[in-house]
Design a protein around this motif. Sequence first.
Motif: not given
Lengths: 116, 117
Positions: A1-10, A18-27, A88-93, A107-108
């Motif tokens: 199954s597919q999962t989506i991760h985001q970090w950090p949470a807060t 500077p800012l760097s937010l990461e999002c990764t998708v699996e599956g 609130f920043y959201l990543c989606a696939w 959405f993550g």
Amino acid sequence: SQTIHQWPATLVQPVGSPLSLECTVEGTSNPNLYWYRQAAGRGLQLLFYSVGIGQISSEVPQNLSASRPQDRQFILSSKKLLLSDSGFYLCAWSVWVLSGSTDTQYFGPGTRLTVL
Amino acid sequence: DQQVKQNSPSLSVQEGRISILNCDYTNSMFDYFLWYKKYPAEGPTFLISISSIKDKNEDGRFTVFLNKSAKHLSLHIVPSQPGDSAVYFCAASDPSAGGTSYGKLTFGQGTILTVHP
């Protein structure tokens, strides 16, 4: 199954940092990827989307940028944060589909960014 | 120009009753519509969708109705439960937007649903 991760949470950052937010998708492979922002009390605003590695489209002019260094990795960045970047920043696939059709976005968990 | 509108910022319903959430749109090229549910500090979760070739889609307690002539869709929750309390977003997709179909969704502003025990 597919999962989506985001970090950090807060994240709490000072103005000008500077800012760097990461999002990764699996599956899944070759997903469409999206960055949204939800400001307080408002709806979801699409910031960036990507249909493939290295391809980024921007929806609104802003202080942020996005990159997709790998197929399932999407990064949101800023060189200097503004107070107005709080939200609130959201990543989606979604699954890549042929032109003329569409698919559901998933959405993550989101990142709460506070700029002080 | 807000192409998808949820004109009711909030809705309060008694447990067991029906919740009806409404959404209006202006772009006649939208052909796919979705409802998402969002709890505070979490990402939206997909609830139910409907294609423009249909006028109704049902999934358990959730039913979405689409009236293309009125450019209106609604989400019915029956019976409503306290756990349904959340923000509900409607979204729409226009496959003709852009050179390749990336599944861009246009979201409404959301409606806060509160279900009282």
